[in-house]
Design a protein around this motif. Structure first.
Motif, short mmCIF file in Angstrom:
data_model
loop_
_atom_site.label_atom_id
_atom_site.label_comp_id
_atom_site.label_asym_id
_atom_site.label_seq_id
_atom_site.Cartn_x
_atom_site.Cartn_y
_atom_site.Cartn_z
N GLY A 21 -6.29 2.72 -11.59
CA GLY A 21 -6.09 2.67 -13.14
C GLY A 21 -4.71 2.51 -13.62
N ASP A 22 -3.14 2.60 -12.45
CA ASP A 22 -2.18 2.66 -12.68
C ASP A 22 -1.81 0.58 -13.19
OD1 ASP A 22 -1.03 4.37 -12.31
OD2 ASP A 22 -0.69 4.56 -10.09
N THR A 23 -0.74 0.62 -13.70
CA THR A 23 0.49 -1.03 -14.21
C THR A 23 1.22 -1.19 -12.93
OG1 THR A 23 -0.03 -0.54 -16.05
CG2 THR A 23 1.66 -2.28 -14.86
N LEU A 24 1.13 -1.82 -12.22
CA LEU A 24 2.35 -2.05 -10.47
C LEU A 24 2.61 -3.76 -11.28
CD1 LEU A 24 -0.60 -1.04 -7.89
CD2 LEU A 24 1.63 -0.17 -9.04
N VAL A 25 3.42 -4.17 -10.29
CA VAL A 25 4.24 -5.52 -10.40
C VAL A 25 4.33 -5.84 -8.56
CG1 VAL A 25 6.18 -6.61 -11.45
CG2 VAL A 25 5.45 -4.89 -12.86
N ASP A 26 4.32 -7.33 -8.84
CA ASP A 26 4.59 -8.04 -8.13
C ASP A 26 6.06 -8.86 -8.24
OD1 ASP A 26 4.96 -9.48 -5.71
OD2 ASP A 26 3.34 -10.47 -5.11
N ALA A 27 6.29 -8.41 -7.90
CA ALA A 27 8.16 -9.39 -8.67
C ALA A 27 8.50 -11.28 -7.79
CB ALA A 27 9.13 -8.75 -8.17
N THR A 28 7.59 -11.02 -6.91
CA THR A 28 7.64 -11.87 -5.95
C THR A 28 6.98 -12.74 -5.93
OG1 THR A 28 8.63 -11.25 -4.47
CG2 THR A 28 10.48 -12.29 -5.55
N ALA A 29 5.57 -13.50 -6.42
CA ALA A 29 4.19 -13.78 -6.19
C ALA A 29 4.04 -14.24 -5.34
CB ALA A 29 3.02 -14.00 -7.41
N GLY A 30 4.81 -15.12 -4.30
CA GLY A 30 4.24 -15.91 -3.33
C GLY A 30 3.27 -16.13 -2.94
N ASN A 31 2.68 -16.49 -1.75
CA ASN A 31 1.37 -16.54 -1.62
C ASN A 31 -0.05 -15.49 -1.93
OD1 ASN A 31 1.17 -19.38 -0.55
ND2 ASN A 31 2.37 -18.14 1.56
N GLY A 32 0.44 -14.35 -2.73
CA GLY A 32 -0.34 -13.13 -2.94
C GLY A 32 -1.21 -12.72 -2.22
N VAL A 33 0.04 -12.43 -0.98
CA VAL A 33 -0.43 -10.78 -0.66
C VAL A 33 -0.36 -9.08 -0.69
CG1 VAL A 33 -0.40 -9.56 2.32
CG2 VAL A 33 -0.31 -12.66 1.99
N ASP A 34 0.75 -9.60 -1.72
CA ASP A 34 1.09 -8.67 -2.76
C ASP A 34 0.18 -8.19 -3.49
OD1 ASP A 34 2.88 -7.21 -0.42
OD2 ASP A 34 5.03 -8.30 -1.34
N THR A 35 0.27 -9.52 -4.40
CA THR A 35 -0.98 -9.27 -5.36
C THR A 35 -2.14 -8.40 -5.42
OG1 THR A 35 0.69 -11.43 -6.61
CG2 THR A 35 -1.57 -10.48 -7.38
N LEU A 36 -2.90 -9.61 -4.46
CA LEU A 36 -4.15 -9.38 -3.88
C LEU A 36 -4.01 -7.21 -4.22
CD1 LEU A 36 -6.82 -9.96 -3.35
CD2 LEU A 36 -6.33 -9.95 -1.10
N PHE A 37 -2.85 -6.76 -2.66
CA PHE A 37 -3.22 -5.09 -2.45
C PHE A 37 -2.50 -4.87 -3.72
CE2 PHE A 37 0.65 -2.21 -2.03
CZ PHE A 37 -0.57 -1.08 -1.60
N LEU A 38 -1.76 -4.86 -4.53
CA LEU A 38 -2.01 -4.20 -5.79
C LEU A 38 -3.76 -4.40 -6.89
CD1 LEU A 38 1.56 -5.42 -6.19
CD2 LEU A 38 1.48 -3.15 -5.83
N ALA A 39 -3.54 -5.34 -6.48
CA ALA A 39 -4.82 -5.39 -7.19
C ALA A 39 -5.99 -4.77 -6.86
CB ALA A 39 -5.37 -6.88 -7.49
#
Length: 192
Positions: A21-39
């Motif tokens: 339910g939180d709002t999170l930010v990936d400041a450097t998407a790159g290949n999406g590893v952190d974005t997927l983790f955060l999602a």
């Protein structure tokens, strides 16, 4: 057994401070590893904003998200083709002071032109913006890569920035393997 990698430690810091339910930010998407983790972490009731200046990075991130077996369980992800220093302008004002985590993975996009790198000036501006977005108790992580052209200068400047943060504003930490001075390392903070 060994210690956690710097990327795993960054994820651990975030996992300990963010929930579904939180709002999170990936400041450097790159290949999406952190974005997927955060999602995954924010879940279907959460929101994630992912930034990158390269169209290829955002395409890679979208592909990674689309390949997720259960996309309906992911947070709503907004991909922003923009520099991370613009995050305060692109994350809705109603969310300022409520973001639970911001992750940075500095350097260059693996598999792309290594001359296109994060820059010290915009990274420092982005770090300031990120702290302004964070909720009290929120985490900011930055994985630094001193081993590539320009990376050492950026890493030094970012670590110095973390060192200058007043203790009443945030608690900071460095996680690094001292026998490998050119290896990536992590700096992180928890906002007070």
């Amino acid at each position: 057994m060994g210690f956690l990698s710097v990327l795993s430690m960054a994820q651990r810091f975030v996992t300990e401070r963010a929930v579904a339910g939180d709002t999170l930010v990936d400041a450097t998407a790159g290949n999406g590893v952190d974005t997927l983790f955060l999602a995954r972490l924010a879940g279907e009731r959460g929101r994630v904003f992912a930034f990158d200046v390269q169209e290829a990075a955002l395409a890679n991130t979208r592909d990674r998200l689309d390949r997720e077996p259960s996309p309906c369980r992911l947070a709503e992800v907004t991909l922003c083709q923009a520099g991370h220093e613009t995050m305060a302008e692109r994350v809705p004002r109603s969310l300022h002071g409520g973001v639970r985590a911001v992750m940075f993975n500095l350097g260059y996009l693996p598999g792309a032109d290594p001359a296109v790198i994060t820059r010290t000036e915009t990274t420092l501006a982005a770090l300031e913006a990120a702290v302004g977005l964070l909720a009290v108790g929120g985490a900011l992580t930055a994985v630094l890569y001193p081993g590539h052209e320009g990376g050492g200068d950026e890493a030094k400047a970012v670590e110095e920035w973390f060192g200058r943060i007043p203790g009443e504003r945030a608690q900071t930490v460095v996680y690094r393997f001292p026998q490998k001075p050119a290896a990536p390392y992590l700096v992180a903070l928890e906002k007070r």
